[in-house]
Design an enzyme around this catalytic site. Sequence first.
Site, PDB file in Angstrom:
ATOM      1  N   GLU A  47       0.873  -1.165   0.000  1.00  7.75           N
ATOM      2  CA  GLU A  47       0.000   0.000   0.000  1.00  7.75           C
ATOM      3  C   GLU A  47       0.918   1.225   0.000  1.00  7.75           C
ATOM      4  OE1 GLU A  47      -2.239   0.691   3.638  1.00  7.75           O
ATOM      5  OE2 GLU A  47      -3.840   1.665   2.539  1.00  7.75           O
ATOM      6  N   LYS A 137     -10.124   0.541  -1.787  1.00  2.16           N
ATOM      7  CA  LYS A 137     -10.250   0.238  -0.358  1.00  2.16           C
ATOM      8  C   LYS A 137     -11.676   0.542   0.096  1.00  2.16           C
ATOM      9  CE  LYS A 137      -7.505   1.171   3.806  1.00  2.16           C
ATOM     10  NZ  LYS A 137      -6.298   1.920   4.222  1.00  2.16           N
ATOM     11  N   CYS A 178      -5.336  -3.246   3.262  1.00  3.50           N
ATOM     12  CA  CYS A 178      -5.005  -2.925   4.654  1.00  3.50           C
ATOM     13  C   CYS A 178      -6.181  -3.015   5.630  1.00  3.50           C
ATOM     14  CB  CYS A 178      -4.317  -1.567   4.700  1.00  3.50           C
ATOM     15  SG  CYS A 178      -3.269  -1.420   6.165  1.00  3.50           S
TER      16      CYS A 178
HETATM   17  N1  LIG Z   1      -3.367   1.756   6.043  1.00  2.00           N
HETATM   18  C1  LIG Z   1      -4.222   1.214   6.867  1.00  2.00           C
HETATM   19  O1  LIG Z   1      -5.363   0.937   6.529  1.00  2.00           O
HETATM   20  C2  LIG Z   1      -3.698   0.942   8.231  1.00  2.00           C
HETATM   21  C3  LIG Z   1      -4.554  -0.025   9.024  1.00  2.00           C
HETATM   22  C4  LIG Z   1      -4.025  -0.250  10.395  1.00  2.00           C
HETATM   23  O2  LIG Z   1      -2.917   0.140  10.728  1.00  2.00           O
HETATM   24  C5  LIG Z   1      -4.861  -0.982  11.338  1.00  2.00           C
HETATM   25  O3  LIG Z   1      -4.454  -1.113  12.485  1.00  2.00           O
HETATM   26  O4  LIG Z   1      -5.947  -1.457  10.957  1.00  2.00           O
END
Ligand SMILES: NC(=O)CCC(=O)C(=O)O
Length: 301
Positions: A47, A137, A178
């Site tokens: 990402e 996302k 993520c």
């Molecule tokens: N870039 C993200 O979406 C980070 C997600 C993240 O750190 C989490 O704890 O969930």
Amino acid sequence: MFKPFRLALIQLGNVTPNKSDNLKHAREMILKAAASAKKPDLIVLPECFNSPYGHVHFPVYAEKIGFTGKPYNIAETQSESVKMLSSVAKETNTWLIGGRFQSPKCSIPERDVQGQDLYNTCTVYNPNGDLVAMHRKVHLFDIDIPGKITFKESETLTGGSTTNFFDTEFARIGLGICYDIRFPELAMISARQGAHVLIYPGAFNMTTGPLHWELLQRARAVDNQVFFAMCSPARDMTAGYHAWGHSMVVDPMAKVLVEAAETEDIIYADIDPTVMESARAGIPVTVQRRFDVYTDVSQSV
Ligand SMILES: NC(=O)CCC(=O)C(=O)O
């Protein structure tokens, strides 16, 4: 179709404020992964591979992908990231997942005509350099852990509204990005749609990473009996966002096959379909579900 293949995750470092330098470095690392004796079939970038990670940066680094729908015609794109990824996928004759750049909302039919909205999007290329899939996302990273981390992607980004997978000659691959991993429904839907491997470019942080990064991947892998991989940027303590690193591939029994440390690295994993088959045969949850008691979420899409 699920055949053995080799996966490479590039835990990219040296992300600078200069996007052209970031693209150049990403390209060099893709060439390095492809040229290695391990010769992967599918290469994944993290990402946020072409810009620093932070909601103030998103509008500055946003690119117009410029497509109006499938089939995506690379010749139509204005995005320098898409052009680079397409050409290097073709040059290396390798499948490629390039996680995140932001695309203004004007380029896809369902978007509003204002063209102001930005997405956190990853794109997928086949070995001919064709763009074959995209994932925006779905769940925006909005968290507030007092004294530790506050992050609000929704200040500048809009969440995607589709689940996505793509087919290769070796496997069906489900996509997420993520924070999407925290919502088990997304992984469950991909798995129930037949995905064998779920790949989520990601960038956890120093607060949530130690406790949740591995746990969530092993959980999504074992509850769906699929392979799961997340590819992170390398950690840079001089950057505004400190990524956890630890890119990882997990098998359907929740065994960690390979894990990076914090620094820039390329890790490889052999994906063996027999591991999934024996997990599903030995612990047959995939055929023991009780949809007479609860709803099958995969039927909702
Ligand atoms: N870039 C993200 O979406 C980070 C997600 C993240 O750190 C989490 O704890 O969930």
